[in-house]
Design a protein around this motif. Structure first.
Motif, mmCIF file in Angstrom:
data_model
loop_
_atom_site.group_PDB
_atom_site.id
_atom_site.type_symbol
_atom_site.label_atom_id
_atom_site.label_comp_id
_atom_site.label_asym_id
_atom_site.label_seq_id
_atom_site.Cartn_x
_atom_site.Cartn_y
_atom_site.Cartn_z
ATOM 1 N N GLN A 60 0.828 -1.205 0.000
ATOM 2 C CA GLN A 60 0.000 0.000 0.000
ATOM 3 C C GLN A 60 0.859 1.251 0.000
ATOM 4 N N LYS A 61 1.980 1.202 0.743
ATOM 5 C CA LYS A 61 2.880 2.350 0.772
ATOM 6 C C LYS A 61 3.508 2.580 -0.597
ATOM 7 N N VAL A 62 3.891 1.483 -1.267
ATOM 8 C CA VAL A 62 4.451 1.591 -2.617
ATOM 9 C C VAL A 62 3.453 2.243 -3.562
ATOM 10 N N LEU A 63 2.199 1.749 -3.539
ATOM 11 C CA LEU A 63 1.171 2.290 -4.431
ATOM 12 C C LEU A 63 0.875 3.745 -4.110
ATOM 13 N N ASN A 64 0.857 4.076 -2.821
ATOM 14 C CA ASN A 64 0.604 5.468 -2.434
ATOM 15 C C ASN A 64 1.693 6.394 -2.962
ATOM 16 N N LEU A 65 2.950 5.957 -2.867
ATOM 17 C CA LEU A 65 4.055 6.783 -3.362
ATOM 18 C C LEU A 65 4.002 6.952 -4.872
ATOM 19 N N LEU A 66 3.658 5.868 -5.581
ATOM 20 C CA LEU A 66 3.514 5.977 -7.035
ATOM 21 C C LEU A 66 2.397 6.944 -7.391
ATOM 22 N N ASN A 67 1.302 6.890 -6.632
ATOM 23 C CA ASN A 67 0.192 7.825 -6.870
ATOM 24 C C ASN A 67 0.627 9.260 -6.607
ATOM 25 N N GLU A 68 1.412 9.464 -5.535
ATOM 26 C CA GLU A 68 1.888 10.811 -5.214
ATOM 27 C C GLU A 68 2.803 11.346 -6.313
ATOM 28 N N GLU A 69 3.680 10.474 -6.840
ATOM 29 C CA GLU A 69 4.577 10.894 -7.916
ATOM 30 C C GLU A 69 3.788 11.251 -9.170
ATOM 31 N N GLN A 70 2.758 10.444 -9.458
ATOM 32 C CA GLN A 70 1.921 10.738 -10.622
ATOM 33 C C GLN A 70 1.184 12.058 -10.431
ATOM 34 N N ALA A 71 0.680 12.286 -9.203
ATOM 35 C CA ALA A 71 -0.006 13.551 -8.915
ATOM 36 C C ALA A 71 0.953 14.727 -9.029
ATOM 37 N N ALA A 72 2.206 14.511 -8.611
ATOM 38 C CA ALA A 72 3.214 15.580 -8.732
ATOM 39 C C ALA A 72 3.459 15.923 -10.187
ATOM 40 N N ASP A 73 3.469 14.890 -11.048
ATOM 41 C CA ASP A 73 3.625 15.140 -12.480
ATOM 42 C C ASP A 73 2.485 16.008 -13.000
ATOM 43 N N LYS A 74 1.262 15.704 -12.525
ATOM 44 C CA LYS A 74 0.103 16.483 -12.966
ATOM 45 C C LYS A 74 0.204 17.919 -12.481
ATOM 46 N N ARG A 75 0.653 18.088 -11.215
ATOM 47 C CA ARG A 75 0.798 19.447 -10.678
ATOM 48 C C ARG A 75 1.846 20.223 -11.453
ATOM 49 N N GLN A 76 2.920 19.524 -11.843
ATOM 50 C CA GLN A 76 3.972 20.184 -12.621
ATOM 51 C C GLN A 76 3.433 20.650 -13.959
ATOM 52 N N LEU A 77 2.541 19.849 -14.545
ATOM 53 C CA LEU A 77 1.937 20.238 -15.819
ATOM 54 C C LEU A 77 1.137 21.521 -15.664
ATOM 55 N N GLU A 78 0.433 21.659 -14.529
ATOM 56 C CA GLU A 78 -0.387 22.847 -14.309
ATOM 57 C C GLU A 78 0.461 24.105 -14.172
ATOM 58 N N THR A 79 1.743 23.950 -13.781
ATOM 59 C CA THR A 79 2.598 25.125 -13.549
ATOM 60 C C THR A 79 3.363 25.564 -14.785
ATOM 61 N N ILE A 80 3.242 24.835 -15.888
ATOM 62 C CA ILE A 80 3.967 25.209 -17.103
ATOM 63 C C ILE A 80 3.457 26.547 -17.606
ATOM 64 N N GLU A 81 4.371 27.437 -17.914
ATOM 65 C CA GLU A 81 4.001 28.783 -18.318
ATOM 66 C C GLU A 81 3.352 28.783 -19.691
ATOM 67 N N PRO A 82 2.407 29.681 -19.940
ATOM 68 C CA PRO A 82 1.755 29.733 -21.251
ATOM 69 C C PRO A 82 2.729 30.119 -22.352
ATOM 70 N N LEU A 83 2.313 29.891 -23.584
ATOM 71 C CA LEU A 83 3.211 30.081 -24.719
ATOM 72 C C LEU A 83 3.628 31.529 -24.926
ATOM 73 N N ASP A 84 2.806 32.474 -24.499
ATOM 74 C CA ASP A 84 3.153 33.868 -24.739
ATOM 75 C C ASP A 84 4.012 34.436 -23.607
ATOM 76 N N SER A 85 4.440 33.581 -22.695
ATOM 77 C CA SER A 85 5.293 34.037 -21.609
ATOM 78 C C SER A 85 6.645 34.478 -22.149
ATOM 79 N N LYS A 86 7.214 35.482 -21.538
ATOM 80 C CA LYS A 86 8.536 35.960 -21.936
ATOM 81 C C LYS A 86 9.645 35.259 -21.148
#
Length: 758
Positions: free
Chosen positions: A315-341
């Protein structure tokens, strides 16, 4: 039979049983269903109704739905979430309920779990005898703590079904496709096609593979799964790697601890392997050549332990994998838009050797240095190939353009690049001397000419060549170990001098051929002429200002040239005065170590973790393209992902074939940085070209008369021509021709015009 596909015959719904996972996955993964799934999730309600439909709760009632003649051994239920829930909360709730289903899989008799077309889950569980359909659903809802879906008791209830990808299909058990009565019924009806797909896959809780078919997964002599078997969206290779990371310091079992560790691992994994020794042998390697009898006994001993569901370690292994996947999703949300300087920020912790190779440059130059050193590094490799997730084989092809302002410091890449290819340049000196000796002995026009030595190979080119010399260098490189040619130019425009054509179009052709290692060369009749055709292996570093880059590639925006390049730039802080470190003996030692390793590699390499990550990047690209509403971003992303993946593969080799978080972070950044630079320089031109080239934005010949009402005036036709951008001719002349051909009739051109009925 537990699962039926819904088809239409003579306008009526008909159910047909599905007898194998192979057929089930093929239906879900069809191009049509993939397209409809994508459109449905973008808000197209009509697309949802055109997705593949499955029924899991069949009852014998021919009058309601044709084909429903055998009671299914399963019940399907729909779990929907609150309307209006924001995206983050929806994802959180989905994760909670999904985990609950998996945790209670054995108690529930779970057979299938998937994400629905839009905002929910579909679950299929084993039918409990002695209960009605409605009672089964109420029991399951109570067991899981979810709201009872009163609509699902209808036997005609169908599920609009997404793909069989791991992100859509979380759980699938072979029992879903097994029912003797249905198989006999199918055979008796003569449906040979359905019966022909009834091959049973291995009995597993997680009987899915990365390719979408369980048939391809078979236990080898070592019992490895080769990363294919999937549970809950993760392949067992990743689950086991995370397990050793947590509980054995990241090390695999070895002589001395292999028995105990294999037993411990099997005891943890058995609950998600259907308590099946065959499944355990499929996913757990026979580490350190443990004798087969001892290996099997370890697994049997683990299976004999009292059953307690998913244990704490797993369960701990699966929870950590889920957390890493969620972190990937959060990182995607922080990507700057294309018109950023501001470009994406490079990770602070870099994989070896990038940190060392860029260490002597000021911080604002380091992204450009890291991006550009892959070119000279690859020149030190030969006869090395990598297999991408789509099974296409690639070589380490890197063609980098550093596009930045004038006098900003583009020379920051010069010393690292020169030092990395220094050993190749030294070898070239010897080869050039031998070539010069040959020329002196065999002057042009001599009556007797010796054969040129075949082992002459010059890799580092000068920037002023003829076609004959360039083609000879290409052939020599191919004939001496499939080596790469290399050129570094301070101005992009200088690339035009590598052939006699002296044109940007020829450079564009070379770039496209080099990326794909296509054949290049020439054939001549004369005995003294250079003749030879070989795969083109040509990597280069070039610099320029953004305006010159746009000018150079202005005719090649949509022909695939810029997609094959890796772009970088320099954003220099205002008032900054660069101070470099020392490229000393310590730096030289790092370079020598890198070069020695690169020259030692041979053969084809496959890294499953890198390929899995590349597929996740492809998914991210699609989501970002939708976010940006940019077709251009998606077009650029295809090869940009391959280029970033190739960088990751080189780093993977240099780091002892260990895929690390540092490599992953760098590869993601390299992809986003490359795309940001390409859009910064070519974005406006690309979007304009794509719009003009898009056939959907243009029309073929149009019937102007059909676009007008039955009765109209000359002014109506003139306005229509203006709207359609018609030039030349006149509305009056057109009307006269229409009247001559009997298309319209009128008494006066200034009066009412009437369409003829014919």
């Amino acid at each position: 039979m537990s699962v039926h596909v819904i088809e239409y015959k003579d306008g009526a719904k008909v159910m047909r049983p599905i007898l194998s996972y192979k057929e089930y996955a093929a239906l879900r993964n069809s191009m049509h269903n993939r397209d409809m799934t994508r459109q449905a999730r973008n808000g197209n309600a009509n697309a949802k109704r055109r997705m593949i439909q499955f029924n899991y709760s069949c009852m014998p009632n021919e009058g309601m739905l044709k084909g429903a003649t055998v009671e299914s051994n399963s019940v399907g239920m729909d779990v929907d979430f609150q309307v209006g829930m924001d995206k983050l909360e929806l994802e959180r709730q989905l994760e909670i309920v999904k985990n609950n289903f998996i945790a209670k899989a054995e108690e529930l008799g779970l057979l299938m779990l998937e994400r629905s077309a839009t905002k929910g889950l579909h679950a299929v569980f084993r039918r409990r005898t002695g209960m009605t359909q409605e009672e089964n659903l109420k029991w399951a809802a109570k067991t899981l703590g979810v709201e009872y879906d009163a609509q699902a008791k209808d036997i005609t209830r169908v599920f609009f079904t997404p793909t069989a990808d791991a992100g859509d299909l979380f759980f699938c058990k072979d029992e879903l496709f097994i029912n003797e009565a249905a198989e006999k019924e199918t055979t008796a009806a003569g449906t040979a096609e359905a019966a022909g797909t009834a091959t049973k896959s291995p009995s597993t809780v997680a009987g899915l593979t990365a390719e979408g078919t369980a048939e391809g997964t078979t236990a080898t002599a070592e019992g490895t799964a080769e990363g294919d078997t999937i549970y809950f969206g993760y392949n067992f290779t990743k689950i086991i790697a995370k397990y050793w990371e947590l509980y054995n310091g990241g090390k695999e079992p070895t002589v001395g601890n292999r028995n105990a560790l294999i037993f411990d691992l099997a005891r943890s994994l058995r609950s998600i392997c259907d308590y099946s020794i065959d499944m355990l042998k499929m996913v757990i390697p026979r580490y350190a050549d443990l004798p087969e009898a001892e290996y099997e006994q370890c697994l049997k001993n683990a299976l004999d332990e009292p059953r307690k569901g998913i244990n704490f370690k797993l369960q701990k292994v699966l929870n950590l994998l889920n957390e890493e996947q969620a972190a990937d999703k959060r990182q995607l949300e922080t990507i700057e838009p294309l018109d950023s300087k501001t470009p994406p920020k490079m990770p602070l912790v870099l994989p070896w050797p990038l940190g060392e190779l860029s260490s002597q440059a000021p911080d604002y130059y380091r992204p450009a240095v890291c991006d550009n050193v892959f070119v000279p590094m690859s020149v030190n490799m030969h006869e090395v190939t990598f297999t991408y997730w789509d099974n296409v084989v690639h070589e380490a092809t890197f063609m980098n353009v550093l596009a930045a302002g004038m006098s900003i410091g583009k020379g920051c890449i010069n010393v690292p690049c020169r030092m990395i290819v220094a050993n190749v340049s030294e070898s070239d000196k010897v080869a050039r001397e031998r070539e010069e000796e040959y020329k002196l002995k065999n002057p042009q026009g001599a009556t007797s000419i010796e054969a040129r030595p075949k082992d002459i190979c010059i890799q580092v080119l000068i920037d002023n060549l003829t076609d004959a010399v360039f083609n000879r260098r290409v052939a020599d490189a191919a004939n001496n170990g499939n080596r790469y040619l290399y050129l570094k130019v301070d101005e992009l425009d200088t690339l035009k001098k590598i052939t006699s054509h002296n044109s940007a179009q020829e450079v564009s052709t070379i770039i496209r051929k080099a990326f794909d290692n296509s054949l290049h060369g020439q054939e001549r009749v004369g005995s003294a002429s250079v003749t030879g055709i070989a795969p083109l292996r040509f990597n280069f570093n070039a610099s320029c200002c953004p305006k010159n880059a746009r000018q150079f590639f202005r005719y090649n925006i949509t022909d695939g040239t810029i997609t094959r390049l890796s772009l970088s730039t320099i954003i220099k802080p205002s008032g900054a005065r660069p101070v470099y470190g020392h490229y000393d003996e310590e730096y030289r030692k790092t370079v020598d170590e890198v070069v020695d390793k690169l020259q030692s590699f041979r053969g084809n390499y496959v890294c499953q973790e890198a390929n899995d990550f590349a597929q996740r990047l492809c998914d991210e690209n699609e989501r970002l393209a939708e976010l940006y509403d940019s077709e251009g971003y998606l077009v650029l992303s295809y090869r940009a992902t391959v280029i970033a993946w190739l960088k990751g593969m080189v780093l993977w080799l240099l780091n002892g074939q260990q895929w690390t978080k540092e490599i992953e972070d760098y590869v993601r950044w390299a992809l986003r940085y490359d795309l940001w630079c390409k859009y910064l320089i070519f974005g406006e031109m690309l979007e304009k070209e794509l719009s003009e080239n898009n056939l959907a934005n243009h029309r073929g010949p149009q019937n102007l008369c059909a676009m007008l009402p039955e009765r109209f005036h000359l002014k109506d036709l003139e306005n229509l021509r203006v709207r359609l951008g018609k030039r030349g001719g006149s509305a009056k002349n057109l009307l006269k021709k229409w009247k001559e051909r009997g298309i319209v009739n009128y008494d006066s051109i200034d009066g009412e015009i009437v369409k003829c009925s014919s």
